[in-house]
Design a protein around this motif. Structure first.
Motif, mmCIF file in Angstrom:
data_model
loop_
_atom_site.group_PDB
_atom_site.id
_atom_site.type_symbol
_atom_site.label_atom_id
_atom_site.label_comp_id
_atom_site.label_asym_id
_atom_site.label_seq_id
_atom_site.Cartn_x
_atom_site.Cartn_y
_atom_site.Cartn_z
ATOM 1 N N GLY A 121 30.862 44.910 16.514
ATOM 2 C CA GLY A 121 29.439 44.669 17.074
ATOM 3 C C GLY A 121 29.494 42.918 17.025
ATOM 4 N N THR A 122 30.684 42.825 15.919
ATOM 5 C CA THR A 122 30.425 41.280 15.412
ATOM 6 C C THR A 122 31.201 40.620 16.580
ATOM 7 O OG1 THR A 122 31.803 41.825 13.883
ATOM 8 C CG2 THR A 122 29.887 41.313 13.395
ATOM 9 N N ALA A 123 31.624 40.606 17.780
ATOM 10 C CA ALA A 123 32.944 40.127 18.639
ATOM 11 C C ALA A 123 32.405 40.534 19.572
ATOM 12 C CB ALA A 123 34.540 40.585 18.185
ATOM 13 N N LEU A 124 32.596 39.991 21.111
ATOM 14 C CA LEU A 124 33.093 39.995 22.439
ATOM 15 C C LEU A 124 33.908 39.278 23.320
ATOM 16 C CD1 LEU A 124 29.262 38.686 23.554
ATOM 17 C CD2 LEU A 124 29.423 41.088 22.928
ATOM 18 N N THR A 125 34.912 40.290 24.298
ATOM 19 C CA THR A 125 35.889 39.659 24.509
ATOM 20 C C THR A 125 35.451 39.321 25.660
ATOM 21 O OG1 THR A 125 36.903 41.976 24.838
ATOM 22 C CG2 THR A 125 37.355 40.797 22.980
ATOM 23 N N ALA A 126 36.278 38.476 26.545
ATOM 24 C CA ALA A 126 36.063 38.739 28.168
ATOM 25 C C ALA A 126 37.780 38.771 28.337
ATOM 26 C CB ALA A 126 35.511 36.987 28.797
ATOM 27 N N PHE A 127 38.047 38.698 29.413
ATOM 28 C CA PHE A 127 39.302 38.998 30.716
ATOM 29 C C PHE A 127 39.188 38.118 31.291
ATOM 30 C CE2 PHE A 127 42.376 41.547 32.625
ATOM 31 C CZ PHE A 127 43.919 41.451 32.164
ATOM 32 N N ALA A 128 40.850 37.610 31.549
ATOM 33 C CA ALA A 128 40.938 36.274 32.376
ATOM 34 C C ALA A 128 42.179 36.641 33.037
ATOM 35 C CB ALA A 128 40.702 34.861 31.336
ATOM 36 N N ALA A 129 41.530 37.312 33.888
ATOM 37 C CA ALA A 129 43.647 37.678 34.738
ATOM 38 C C ALA A 129 43.067 36.630 36.147
ATOM 39 C CB ALA A 129 43.375 39.170 34.785
ATOM 40 N N MET A 130 41.742 37.111 36.509
ATOM 41 C CA MET A 130 41.685 36.484 37.823
ATOM 42 C C MET A 130 42.412 35.219 38.692
ATOM 43 S SD MET A 130 38.857 36.772 40.763
ATOM 44 C CE MET A 130 37.676 38.777 40.245
ATOM 45 N N GLU A 131 43.437 35.154 39.660
ATOM 46 C CA GLU A 131 43.497 34.259 40.095
ATOM 47 C C GLU A 131 43.679 33.722 41.494
ATOM 48 O OE1 GLU A 131 46.793 32.466 38.329
ATOM 49 O OE2 GLU A 131 46.664 32.763 36.484
ATOM 50 N N ALA A 132 44.146 33.001 42.212
ATOM 51 C CA ALA A 132 44.349 33.003 43.897
ATOM 52 C C ALA A 132 44.281 34.454 44.522
ATOM 53 C CB ALA A 132 45.095 31.662 44.085
ATOM 54 N N GLY A 133 45.150 35.102 44.091
ATOM 55 C CA GLY A 133 45.758 35.945 44.612
ATOM 56 C C GLY A 133 45.009 37.954 44.032
ATOM 57 N N PRO A 134 45.249 38.960 44.442
ATOM 58 C CA PRO A 134 44.000 39.832 44.785
ATOM 59 C C PRO A 134 45.029 40.553 43.751
ATOM 60 C CG PRO A 134 45.456 40.274 46.256
ATOM 61 C CD PRO A 134 45.403 39.078 46.817
ATOM 62 N N GLY A 135 46.174 40.515 43.222
ATOM 63 C CA GLY A 135 46.713 41.272 42.163
ATOM 64 C C GLY A 135 46.402 40.620 40.952
ATOM 65 N N LEU A 136 47.135 42.132 39.838
ATOM 66 C CA LEU A 136 47.276 41.335 38.793
ATOM 67 C C LEU A 136 48.241 41.319 38.662
ATOM 68 C CD1 LEU A 136 45.659 44.679 36.823
ATOM 69 C CD2 LEU A 136 44.578 42.574 37.262
ATOM 70 N N ASP A 137 49.261 41.018 38.997
ATOM 71 C CA ASP A 137 50.595 40.052 39.331
ATOM 72 C C ASP A 137 50.588 38.877 39.716
ATOM 73 O OD1 ASP A 137 49.961 41.184 41.580
ATOM 74 O OD2 ASP A 137 52.656 42.315 41.939
ATOM 75 N N ASP A 138 49.697 38.449 40.488
ATOM 76 C CA ASP A 138 49.643 37.303 41.065
ATOM 77 C C ASP A 138 49.348 35.687 39.735
ATOM 78 O OD1 ASP A 138 50.155 37.616 43.817
ATOM 79 O OD2 ASP A 138 48.405 39.023 44.351
#
Length: 387
Positions: free
Chosen positions: A118-135
């Motif tokens: 409970g001492t760490a919080l993570t955020a996932f930075a993936a979203m860019e201009a396209g809708p896909g995770l490979d964009d």
């Protein structure tokens, strides 16, 4: 799995969490924390870790978790949704922990242990201009004994609270190639970001905290790279599917609460000398809401039980669930507000807050259109996949 009957241990988990949230999670206090406070309640997060031990529920026992069963994950996410918990369980304990566990390595294991504690919080930075995770247009290139990142990420939920960022960047290939994507782990503080990073905090319509990130020459050490260079996409897709299934379960919990509140309200509200719950047209409307909730729950259960299946089966089940949830969330949320009348959108009634959360869930981790396209691509492999 042919039966949805919970084991005695799973019943204890559900009852214990529901009781805790009933006794300790007040909606008014929660709204004050997100509107005028820090955006969450740290004491609730500590209780989820210390008193209930839930932050490792989605992880196998060898990683310090509770076994990683999809059923436990479903129970927890649905209960949190029913109470409209804003603390970042899915972002940190499901998505972040899932990525760290699958990538492994000393740094990942250290942060993973802190998440469970409970001492760490993570955020996932993936979203860019396209809708896909490979964009992915954000790039990372070697420079000496480290990495240099350039690019931008949009609507990174939980970022203003996070102690660590998990960020995708392209280390090879073109901007839409499936190969060439890597995952990086960054120590993070939104109030004092790394040199070269600009953080633009924002609040989403459901009162959650997020941020847009701009990276210009952000330098990272060599061990910031998680897993294999150029080969992170499959791991990211699996973890995001698990998080998507958890968000679907959260939506089911939200919709069950909205439906229960709506039925209760129509029994109290009178018109023409009788409760409006006696009007047949409104009874039919609430039956339709009930059917949407149950269809959404069934699709979510299938997605949860498919998380350990092979990639195509898992992805199809998750996308089918997300499309079903998107439709149900809109129908149930809009009809609940309508049946409450003008009061449905006020700050005083819970239904308005649940409606906002359901509206965001409709788009979170992929819209219905994105998941329909993905489902079609998986059914007809020659079609291009958005993921």
């Amino acid at each position: 799995m042919s039966s949805f009957v919970l084991t005695p241990e799973q019943e204890m988990l559900r009852e214990g969490l529901v009781k805790f949230l009933h006794n300790h999670y007040d909606l008014a206090v929660s709204r004050a924390a997100v509107k005028t406070g820090p955006g969450w309640q740290p004491e609730i997060w500590r209780a989820l870790a210390d008193d209930l031990g839930l932050l490792g529920a989605a992880l196998p026992e060898q990683a310090g978790g509770m076994g990683g069963s999809p059923i436990e994950l479903m129970i927890i996410a649905e209960a949190l949704g029913n109470a409209l918990v804003v603390e970042p369980y899915v972002d940190t304990a499901v998505l972040g922990a899932g990525l760290l566990h699958r990538c492994g390595g000393p740094r990942a294991d250290e942060v993973l242990a802190r998440i469970i504690a409970g001492t760490a919080l993570t955020a996932f930075a993936a979203m860019e201009a396209g809708p896909g995770l490979d964009d992915v247009a954000t790039t990372a290139h070697r420079d000496g004994d480290g990495w240099v990142l350039d690019g931008a990420k949009s609507v990174v939920t939980t970022a203003p609270l996070a102690t660590h960022l998990l960020l995708t960047a392209r280390t090879g290939g073109g901007s839409t190639d499936r190969d060439g994507i890597s995952l990086f782990l960054l120590d993070f503080d939104a109030t004092a970001p790394p040199p070269g990073m600009t953080v633009h905090p924002l609040r989403t319509v459901d009162d959650r905290v997020a941020a847009d990130l701009v990276l210009r020459g952000v330098r990272l050490p060599d061990d910031a790279l998680l897993g294999n260079r150029d080969g992170a996409l499959a791991t990211v897709e699996r973890a995001v599917d698990e998080a998507t299934a958890a968000v679907c379960a959260e939506a089911v919990g939200c919709m069950r609460r909205v439906l229960a509140d709506t039925v209760s309200y129509t029994k109290q509200r009178t018109q023409f000398g009788q409760p409006i719950s006696r009007f047949q047209v409104l009874q039919h409307r609430m039956v339709d809401m009930y059917l949407e909730v149950e269809q959404a729950a069934a699709a979510t259960y299938l997605a949860m039980f498919s998380l350990d299946a092979e990639d195509t089966e898992r992805a199809r089940a998750v996308s089918a669930a997300k499309v079903t949830i998107a439709r149900a969330a809109r129908f149930v949320g809009q009809n609940a507000v309508q049946l409450h009348g003008g009061m449905g959108m006020t700050e005083e009634l819970a239904v308005g807050h649940y409606f906002k959360r359901l509206t965001v869930i409709e788009h979170e981790l992929g819209t219905a259109s994105t998941h329909l396209t993905r489902y079609a691509a998986l059914t007809h492999p020659r079609s291009p996949s958005p993921r």
